[in-house]
Design an enzyme around this catalytic site. Structure first.
Site, short mmCIF file in Angstrom:
data_model
loop_
_atom_site.label_atom_id
_atom_site.label_comp_id
_atom_site.label_asym_id
_atom_site.label_seq_id
_atom_site.Cartn_x
_atom_site.Cartn_y
_atom_site.Cartn_z
N THR A 40 0.84 -1.21 0.00
CA THR A 40 0.00 0.00 0.00
C THR A 40 0.87 1.26 0.00
O THR A 40 0.57 2.24 -0.68
CB THR A 40 -0.90 0.01 1.26
OG1 THR A 40 -1.65 -1.20 1.26
CG2 THR A 40 -1.85 1.19 1.27
N HIS A 43 1.97 1.90 -3.42
CA HIS A 43 0.92 2.52 -4.24
C HIS A 43 0.85 4.03 -3.97
O HIS A 43 0.66 4.82 -4.88
CB HIS A 43 -0.44 1.89 -3.94
CG HIS A 43 -0.55 0.45 -4.34
ND1 HIS A 43 0.10 -0.05 -5.44
CD2 HIS A 43 -1.21 -0.59 -3.79
CE1 HIS A 43 -0.16 -1.34 -5.56
NE2 HIS A 43 -0.95 -1.70 -4.55
#
Ligand code: NAD
Ligand code: ZN
Length: 345
Positions: A40, A43
């Site tokens: 995450t 990202h």
């Protein structure tokens, strides 16, 4: 203090010098001993479509952590200065239908720290006291920070027992690697791993996979059948998010077998549901987050048992955050397992 901050709505992040935050009502301040990069965070760093809709810079990144409590805010009763903690990253409401029925991991009002608020890629960080998990002092910080993703792996692997079972894992990224060691520690009889990257197949072997397969060069379904007397594996664990891996795994799992899906697919997937799931009488689990707090107890006890083989998974360790860009670029290139920072040099 120094922190890795997403300063702008664009690719990358910056190392910034900011004041040590003050814990507010219900919060604790920790000295960050170790913090690890999650997919995450990557990202957010890359500023992909999901990050663009969810993240509001400027914000400190990161959520996987181990640290020592150095100050507690007003109203905090069960956490004391000196406690050694990690943190559940999902902040749940405790009031919705799912929370009231004990399914906190799918709370309707979930907020994630390091995503919806400042995170832990810093020398000091704020953690909501309700999310703190007390660690025994004998767990090294580089392992303690891995408990949050280990929780994902535990929920995937142990949705049902694996003792004595044959297992196929597709995808040996950081989460699949954690899945391998959990499956071995929990007594799986055979762990087969399908992973196209040479580097990660090597890591999978070091972690304890019994057989590794390159799905781009070998026939995964045939290899699995050959290794299981023609029956297929008892358990299929999807850790890649690759539609092809999902289809191969569903073909390779034995009828009446069990499937757990953790990997997130980049688009809608089309499947022959009749022949791959219904007529095979499969049990399929969707896995998200971690059960609060059952999974944390399991993870903590597995860590304390000494049965998890985490050292080969932690491929990169950095003292301080100076080389954070190198770390993110290595991760982007798939050249890492878990990356751990020790903020205080
Ligand atoms: P990652 O991208 O680092 O790892 C995925 C791995 O799958 C890579 O090593 C890649 O080479 C491999 N792969 C690609 N195509 C394949 C194929 N056809 N067959 C087998 N392997 C293939 O990701 P990660 O950080 O290890 O996370 C794994 C997945 O879990 C991701 O999809 C991530 O989004 C998801 N995830 C889900 C949750 C949840 O709560 N459900 C939480 C965290 C991560
Ligand atoms: Zn809730």
């Amino acid at each position: 203090m120094v922190a890795i901050m997403k300063t702008k709505p664009a690719y990358g992040a910056e190392l910034v010098e900011i004041d040590v935050p003050k814990p507010k009502e219900g919060e604790v301040l920790i000295k960050v001993l170790a913090t690890s990069i999650c997919g995450t965070d990557l990202h957010i760093y890359e500023w992909n479509e999901w990050a663009q809709t969810r993240i509001k810079p400027p914000q400190i990144m990161g959520h996987e952590v181990a640290g020592e409590v150095i100050e507690v805010g007003p109203g905090v009763e069960d956490i004391q200065v000196g406690d050694y903690i990690s943190a559940e990253t999902h902040i749940v409401c405790g009031k919705c239908y799912q929370c009231k029925t004990g399914n906190y991991h799918v709370c309707q009002n979930t907020k994630i720290f390091g995503v919806d608020s400042d995170g832990v890629f810093a020398e000091y960080a704020i953690v909501p006291a309700q999310n703190a998990w007390k660690n025994p002092k004998n767990i090294p910080p580089e392992y303690a920070t891995l408990q949050e993703p280990l929780g994902n792996a535990v929920d995937t692997v142990l949705a049902e027992p694996v003792t004595g079972k044959t297992v196929l894992i597709t995808g040996a990224g950081p989460l699949g690697l954690l899945g391998i060691t959990v499956a071995k520690a929990a007594g799986a009889s055979l762990v087969i791993v399908s992973e196209p990257s040479d580097f990660r197949r090597e890591l999978a072997k070091k972690v304890g996979a019994d057989v590794v397969i390159n799905p781009f060069e070998e026939d995964v379904v045939k290899e699995v059948r050959d290794l299981t007397d023609g029956n297929g594996v008892d358990v299929f664990l999807e850790f890649s998010g690759a539609p092809k891996a999902l289809e191969q795994g569903l073909q390779a799992v034995t009828p009446a077998g069990r499937v757990s899906l953790l990997g997130l697919f980049p688009r809608n997937v089309s499947l022959d549901f009749n022949n791959l799931i219904i007529f095979k009488s499969l049990t399929v689990y969707g896995i998200t987050g971690r059960h609060l707090w059952q999974t944390w107890y399991t993870v903590s006890k597995l860590l304390q048992s000494g049965k998890l083989n985490l050292d080969p998974i932690i491929t990169h360790k950095y003292k301080g955050f100076d080389k954070f860009e190198e770390a993110f670029e290595l991760m982007r290139a798939g050249k890492t397992g878990k990356v751990v920072f020790f903020p205080h040099k």
